[in-house]
Design a protein around this motif. Structure first.
Motif, PDB file in Angstrom:
ATOM      1  N   VAL A  95     -11.635 -21.421   0.685  1.00 23.32           N
ATOM      2  CA  VAL A  95     -11.894 -20.212   1.469  1.00 23.32           C
ATOM      3  C   VAL A  95     -10.666 -19.319   1.290  1.00 23.32           C
ATOM      4  O   VAL A  95      -9.544 -19.730   1.588  1.00 23.32           O
ATOM      5  CB  VAL A  95     -12.118 -20.525   2.954  1.00 23.32           C
ATOM      6  N   ILE A  96     -10.878 -18.093   0.799  1.00 20.92           N
ATOM      7  CA  ILE A  96      -9.758 -17.254   0.349  1.00 20.92           C
ATOM      8  C   ILE A  96      -9.734 -15.932   1.105  1.00 20.92           C
ATOM      9  O   ILE A  96     -10.774 -15.292   1.297  1.00 20.92           O
ATOM     10  CB  ILE A  96      -9.857 -16.985  -1.171  1.00 20.92           C
ATOM     11  N   SER A  97      -8.521 -15.536   1.519  1.00 20.48           N
ATOM     12  CA  SER A  97      -8.282 -14.198   2.072  1.00 20.48           C
ATOM     13  C   SER A  97      -7.238 -13.502   1.213  1.00 20.48           C
ATOM     14  O   SER A  97      -6.246 -14.106   0.811  1.00 20.48           O
ATOM     15  CB  SER A  97      -7.802 -14.277   3.523  1.00 20.48           C
ATOM     16  N   ASP A  98      -7.466 -12.225   0.944  1.00 17.76           N
ATOM     17  CA  ASP A  98      -6.593 -11.463   0.063  1.00 17.76           C
ATOM     18  C   ASP A  98      -6.478 -10.056   0.627  1.00 17.76           C
ATOM     19  O   ASP A  98      -7.496  -9.430   0.931  1.00 17.76           O
ATOM     20  CB  ASP A  98      -7.193 -11.446  -1.352  1.00 17.76           C
ATOM     21  N   ASP A  99      -5.228  -9.577   0.788  1.00 18.73           N
ATOM     22  CA  ASP A  99      -5.090  -8.275   1.429  1.00 18.73           C
ATOM     23  C   ASP A  99      -4.152  -7.348   0.672  1.00 18.73           C
ATOM     24  O   ASP A  99      -3.509  -7.733  -0.310  1.00 18.73           O
ATOM     25  CB  ASP A  99      -4.649  -8.412   2.885  1.00 18.73           C
ATOM     26  N   ALA A 100      -4.103  -6.133   1.143  1.00 19.43           N
ATOM     27  CA  ALA A 100      -3.234  -5.094   0.591  1.00 19.43           C
ATOM     28  C   ALA A 100      -2.622  -4.339   1.756  1.00 19.43           C
ATOM     29  O   ALA A 100      -3.024  -4.500   2.911  1.00 19.43           O
ATOM     30  CB  ALA A 100      -4.033  -4.153  -0.306  1.00 19.43           C
ATOM     31  N   ALA A 101      -1.637  -3.497   1.445  1.00 19.60           N
ATOM     32  CA  ALA A 101      -0.983  -2.712   2.494  1.00 19.60           C
ATOM     33  C   ALA A 101      -0.706  -1.306   2.003  1.00 19.60           C
ATOM     34  O   ALA A 101      -0.326  -1.101   0.844  1.00 19.60           O
ATOM     35  CB  ALA A 101       0.319  -3.375   2.924  1.00 19.60           C
ATOM     36  N   LEU A 102      -0.919  -0.366   2.873  1.00 22.28           N
ATOM     37  CA  LEU A 102      -0.440   1.000   2.673  1.00 22.28           C
ATOM     38  C   LEU A 102       0.772   1.157   3.566  1.00 22.28           C
ATOM     39  O   LEU A 102       0.666   1.074   4.793  1.00 22.28           O
ATOM     40  CB  LEU A 102      -1.520   2.015   3.055  1.00 22.28           C
ATOM     41  N   ILE A 103       1.945   1.350   2.959  1.00 18.78           N
ATOM     42  CA  ILE A 103       3.176   1.299   3.748  1.00 18.78           C
ATOM     43  C   ILE A 103       4.085   2.472   3.401  1.00 18.78           C
ATOM     44  O   ILE A 103       4.287   2.807   2.227  1.00 18.78           O
ATOM     45  CB  ILE A 103       3.904  -0.048   3.523  1.00 18.78           C
ATOM     46  N   HIS A 104       4.584   3.119   4.421  1.00 21.34           N
ATOM     47  CA  HIS A 104       5.611   4.139   4.240  1.00 21.34           C
ATOM     48  C   HIS A 104       6.939   3.405   4.079  1.00 21.34           C
ATOM     49  O   HIS A 104       7.366   2.670   4.973  1.00 21.34           O
ATOM     50  CB  HIS A 104       5.640   5.086   5.439  1.00 21.34           C
ATOM     51  N   LEU A 105       7.592   3.616   2.958  1.00 22.67           N
ATOM     52  CA  LEU A 105       8.690   2.744   2.563  1.00 22.67           C
ATOM     53  C   LEU A 105       9.914   2.842   3.470  1.00 22.67           C
ATOM     54  O   LEU A 105      10.732   1.925   3.500  1.00 22.67           O
ATOM     55  CB  LEU A 105       9.092   3.052   1.120  1.00 22.67           C
ATOM     56  N   GLN A 106      10.035   3.925   4.223  1.00 27.46           N
ATOM     57  CA  GLN A 106      11.191   4.092   5.097  1.00 27.46           C
ATOM     58  C   GLN A 106      10.766   4.206   6.561  1.00 27.46           C
ATOM     59  O   GLN A 106      11.373   4.933   7.341  1.00 27.46           O
ATOM     60  CB  GLN A 106      12.005   5.311   4.654  1.00 27.46           C
ATOM     61  N   TYR A 107       9.755   3.438   6.933  1.00 25.16           N
ATOM     62  CA  TYR A 107       9.239   3.495   8.291  1.00 25.16           C
ATOM     63  C   TYR A 107      10.045   2.629   9.249  1.00 25.16           C
ATOM     64  O   TYR A 107      10.329   3.016  10.372  1.00 25.16           O
ATOM     65  CB  TYR A 107       7.773   3.046   8.314  1.00 25.16           C
TER      66      TYR A 107
END
Length: 342
Positions: A95-107
């Motif tokens: 059973v697999i979970s895979d994610d991504a992130a949208l991140i402001h690099l200097q937050y």
């Protein structure tokens, strides 16, 4: 003198490590400095120096920076989360979970790259100021803005002075803690060189060339206490910060040979800077001095409270710091998960 400039800012380090240098004082963080840091490890205890990267929360401190957004990757039009691989073949049990992130690099907890802040300066000596960065690297040529494309915000890149240059050094060496909060409490205080020198002498703190300096103010405690709902008015008037307008302080940064200035507050220096210094000056004077003139990297919004308390109880101020940014080519800042070891 290089092909990019015929004059450099007074007191700067432009050209000191060669005409094409992109590391600045990070050049001083070599094997000797790593060994000095390792020599400070007495207990084998490590401290994480990062806030949770979803803090401070919201965008009231900086309307251009937003909390990270996690989302599932796509698997044939479906979110790839809790995916039962037996759907592909009954014999599989995964059973697999895979994610991504949208991140402001200097937050949140972050490093500033040398491509983060430049200045208008007459590097050509022709009487006309141009937009340049550390060591004369040029805006529009070496630090390139958006190209247009499908979005007016897509495509900026630091072809020079990107955060990956810093990452490649591994950023490991001796660091020194200056515990401003222990002396000044949580009231808003602009720290000039006289005040900083007094605190360092009272605590027996010594800073030498090649050291990374950490400033504990308590600001990150305020952020954590607000639990993702920051009160911008309270935070902008909270805790101590370096007075970037103080000439004696700037002279100390220039002469001390420090490799990096790090704080648990929003900008290391007071933001906005103290007024009353004429019509023409930098909006962020310490950023101008460190990033633009000296090649001194800045770390902001670090979590220093636990380590500062431990060092103070032990009568110490030095430790081993390991703090590489993301090895992300072209970025002008990066989240960090630094580790202090004592």
């Amino acid at each position: 003198m290089t092909k990019r400039w015929t004059r450099r800012p007074e007191g700067s380090t432009w050209g000191d490590w060669g005409p094409d240098d992109e590391l600045g004082r990070m050049n001083l963080l070599g094997p000797d400095q790593v060994l000095k840091g390792v020599a400070e490890v007495k207990e084998g205890r490590a401290f994480l120096l990062s806030l949770p990267l979803d803090l401070p929360g919201g965008n009231l401190l900086n309307p251009r920076r937003h909390p990270p957004r996690l989302f599932a990757t796509d698997r044939d039009g479906e979110p790839s989360y809790n995916f039962d691989v037996s759907r592909l073949d009954p014999k599989f049990t995964d059973v697999i979970s895979d994610d991504a992130a949208l991140i402001h690099l200097q937050y949140s907890t972050q490093w500033d790259a040398l491509g983060h802040v430049g200045g208008r300066f007459d590097a050509d000596g022709d009487g006309v100021a141009e937009a340049v960065y550390y060591n004369g690297w040029r805006a529009g040529e070496d630090v390139v803005g958006p190209s247009g494309g499908s979005s007016p915000f897509e495509g900026p890149q630091a072809r020079r002075l990107g955060i990956e240059k810093m990452a490649q050094t591994a950023v490991q060496g001796r660091a020194v803690m200056i515990d401003l909060r222990a002396h000044l409490g949580d009231d808003r205080t602009l720290v000039d060189m006289a005040m900083l020198d007094r605190i360092m002498k009272e605590d027996g703190v010594r800073v030498e060339a090649g050291d990374m300096v950490c400033l504990h103010t308590g600001f990150a405690d305020r952020i954590r206490d607000m639990a993702g709902n920051p009160d911008a008015e309270v935070l902008h008037g909270a805790c101590s910060a370096l007075n970037g307008r103080d000439e004696a302080l700037k002279t100390w940064v220039r002469d001390s040979g420090v490799v990096a200035l790090i704080a648990d507050n929003y900008a290391v220096e007071a933001h906005p800077a103290e007024e009353g210094h004429g019509d023409c000056c930098a909006f962020l004077p310490l950023h101008e001095l460190c990033l633009f003139q000296l090649g001194v990297h800045l770390g902001e919004l670090w979590w220093l409270t636990d380590l500062a308390a431990h060092l103070r109880a032990a009568g110490r101020s030095r430790f081993l710091l390991t703090a590489p940014p993301l090895n992300l080519p072209g970025a002008v800042g990066s989240p960090a998960s630094p580790v202090g070891t004592v």
